[in-house]
Design a protein around this motif. Structure first.
Motif, PDB file in Angstrom:
ATOM      1  N   UNK B 208       0.810  -1.249   0.001  1.00 43.57           N
ATOM      2  CA  UNK B 208       0.017   0.028  -0.112  1.00 43.57           C
ATOM      3  C   UNK B 208       0.950   1.352  -0.014  1.00 43.57           C
ATOM      4  N   UNK B 209       1.854   1.117   0.727  1.00 45.87           N
ATOM      5  CA  UNK B 209       2.943   2.061   0.819  1.00 45.87           C
ATOM      6  C   UNK B 209       3.610   2.486  -0.473  1.00 45.87           C
ATOM      7  N   UNK B 210       3.762   1.504  -1.248  1.00 44.07           N
ATOM      8  CA  UNK B 210       4.314   1.681  -2.703  1.00 44.07           C
ATOM      9  C   UNK B 210       3.256   2.238  -3.394  1.00 44.07           C
ATOM     10  N   UNK B 211       2.302   1.963  -3.395  1.00 44.46           N
ATOM     11  CA  UNK B 211       1.125   2.342  -4.171  1.00 44.46           C
ATOM     12  C   UNK B 211       0.888   3.825  -4.070  1.00 44.46           C
ATOM     13  N   UNK B 212       0.646   4.045  -2.789  1.00 44.79           N
ATOM     14  CA  UNK B 212       0.601   5.349  -2.511  1.00 44.79           C
ATOM     15  C   UNK B 212       1.645   6.351  -2.839  1.00 44.79           C
ATOM     16  N   UNK B 213       2.880   5.862  -2.602  1.00 41.06           N
ATOM     17  CA  UNK B 213       4.086   6.655  -3.450  1.00 41.06           C
ATOM     18  C   UNK B 213       3.799   6.895  -4.889  1.00 41.06           C
ATOM     19  N   UNK B 214       3.503   5.782  -5.478  1.00 41.60           N
ATOM     20  CA  UNK B 214       2.902   6.112  -7.126  1.00 41.60           C
ATOM     21  C   UNK B 214       2.054   7.090  -7.038  1.00 41.60           C
ATOM     22  N   UNK B 215       0.848   7.128  -6.268  1.00 40.04           N
ATOM     23  CA  UNK B 215      -0.047   8.008  -6.351  1.00 40.04           C
ATOM     24  C   UNK B 215       0.556   9.488  -6.192  1.00 40.04           C
ATOM     25  N   UNK B 216       1.079   9.541  -5.218  1.00 37.02           N
ATOM     26  CA  UNK B 216       1.476  10.947  -4.792  1.00 37.02           C
ATOM     27  C   UNK B 216       2.653  11.287  -5.647  1.00 37.02           C
ATOM     28  N   UNK B 217       3.483  10.553  -6.410  1.00 39.88           N
ATOM     29  CA  UNK B 217       4.309  10.861  -7.473  1.00 39.88           C
ATOM     30  C   UNK B 217       3.429  11.464  -8.490  1.00 39.88           C
ATOM     31  N   UNK B 218       2.640  10.817  -8.839  1.00 39.56           N
ATOM     32  CA  UNK B 218       1.981  11.248 -10.091  1.00 39.56           C
ATOM     33  C   UNK B 218       1.259  12.734  -9.786  1.00 39.56           C
ATOM     34  N   UNK B 220       2.475  14.702  -7.965  1.00 41.09           N
ATOM     35  CA  UNK B 220       3.495  15.997  -7.749  1.00 41.09           C
ATOM     36  C   UNK B 220       4.216  16.129  -9.126  1.00 41.09           C
ATOM     37  N   UNK B 221       4.303  15.060  -9.923  1.00 43.55           N
ATOM     38  CA  UNK B 221       5.157  15.226 -11.083  1.00 43.55           C
ATOM     39  C   UNK B 221       4.375  15.098 -12.261  1.00 43.55           C
ATOM     40  N   UNK B 223       1.795  12.845 -14.930  1.00 40.06           N
ATOM     41  CA  UNK B 223       1.809  11.616 -15.824  1.00 40.06           C
ATOM     42  C   UNK B 223       3.088  11.326 -16.567  1.00 40.06           C
TER      43      UNK B 223
END
Lengths: 226, 226
Positions: B208-218, B220-221, B223
DNA sequence: CATGGATGGATAGTGCCAGTCTCCAATCAG
DNA sequence: CTGATTGGAGACTGGCACTATCCATCCATG
């Protein structure tokens, strides 16, 4: 492309000593391609610089703290290196590559895949995660874990999305912070930071959770009646 | 003391089939003492019951999902069993024993132990964890992780207790829920539930943490600009 | 009742992983 | 000059988690 070293070059032995790693291990990493070769100055002398040292330290950290197998380190190094060469991916691309190198391969979907996927959707909705994520490898990883959880449902594991809510909330909290903490570095350093964070703070989270459980058990059950 | 089996006894082969584990593996677990022996009915027939099956399933879950090494499974089993025999510990005692069996040995304090300990104190205070915890093995584990984090401080890892706050908050959130979710079972089942929860939901939290990081990178940065 | 295929039990062997050891010729430092 | 180091290639090791092989029963089936 190759950054200029700013300190005196090191020999293999010095490199090993600086990182507190046996020489043999450094040779092994060199063989495995985890560490780029030094600049050969003669048959018995090669120069390494602080980029090698940093890489070596990173490798050791990931192995010792994160128990990351050498095979996955190789994938990670690949992500690290072809970032240097090929800039077609943006920051997100690097992060994604690094993150999935760390996570390793995802097991194939089983019979519970459908339900797991639906559950994953509910969880993501719970914290408002983007629907695009469904295409990410991390989504598949989540699906895989949820499948195991579902398989254990009949044996007493709670599994409704409300039971799992605290985990998503906690994950979102941490992930938000993780991403916010990424500095505005160039992509390679960014990746390093992400990886270290994922591994080191992952361990941290684990022990904190255990300690927290100890605390809350204490509160619930009272002190040990030895 | 020995609970009465409520279903028909199983032979070793049936036991293995029921848990979807090769017979050889079951024999191995028997040899290693992870699984109690069956009641011998003749030279070539021993009876196992559903307690064996449950144990076997637990072992497989811990190995496959949690990557728990067999050695630690042995400690865990020891905690499980001497709970059955010896009731001098309360629930907390069982939980503590099981939890530390899972966690494994804690590395010895290094030169940064002092600072790590102080930092641990600040973190615990952040969420109001009991001071008695300083004596728990989990505390030592936390100290050990913080030492590594501190060792990496000079290389850019943030380490002030404010940087780490989100992790403690998340851990507290999860731990509170974990403990609240423990049913009012007898101590042995309670321990099983704790262990499964720690391992399975630990993995869940990770992905979940990894997925959350993916979401928040999305977020922030943006697509990927492939 | 014979008999082919389990079964329990003991022992040995396997594959993988992550290094570690041993050599070697070349070469550097004192 | 000479003894210690070095880079490099290869073989070797130890631990782990199983598998495989044997064997003397034994049980279920025809």
């Amino acid at each position: 492309m190759v950054s200029t070293p700013t300190t005196a070059p090191l020999t293999l032995g010095e490199l090993a000593r600086a990182a507190e790693v046996p020489v043999g291990t450094v040779k092994y990493y060199l063989r495995e391609g985890l560490l780029p070769e030094g600049r050969l100055r003669s048959t018995t002398r090669a120069d390494y610089d602080e980029t090698h040292l940093a890489r070596l330290r990173l490798l050791r950290l990931l192995r010792e703290v994160g128990d990351v197998p050498v095979g996955r380190l190789r994938d990670l190094v690949a992500a690290l290196e072809d970032e240097g060469a090929d800039r077609t991916h943006g920051s997100l691309g690097v992060l994604a590559a690094g993150s999935s190198a760390l996570a390793g391969p995802v097991p194939a979907p089983g019979p519970l895949a459908e339900r797991a996927d639906a559950l994953a959707g509910e969880l993501a909705a719970e914290v408002g995660w983007d629907d695009q994520l469904r295409a990410a490898p991390e989504w598949a990883a989540l699906r895989a874990v949820l499948e195991t959880v579902l398989a254990w449902e009949r044996l007493g594991l709670p599994v409704a999305s409300t039971d799992l809510r605290p985990y998503v909330v906690a994950a979102d909290l941490v992930a938000r912070h993780d991403v916010a903490a990424l500095g505005d570095l160039d992509p390679t350093d960014l990746l390093t930071q992400l990886v270290v964070g994922q591994v080191v703070y992952g361990r941290l989270l684990e022990v904190l959770r255990r300690l927290g459980e100890a605390h809350h058990s204490l509160v619930r059950y009272g002190p040990p009646d030895h």
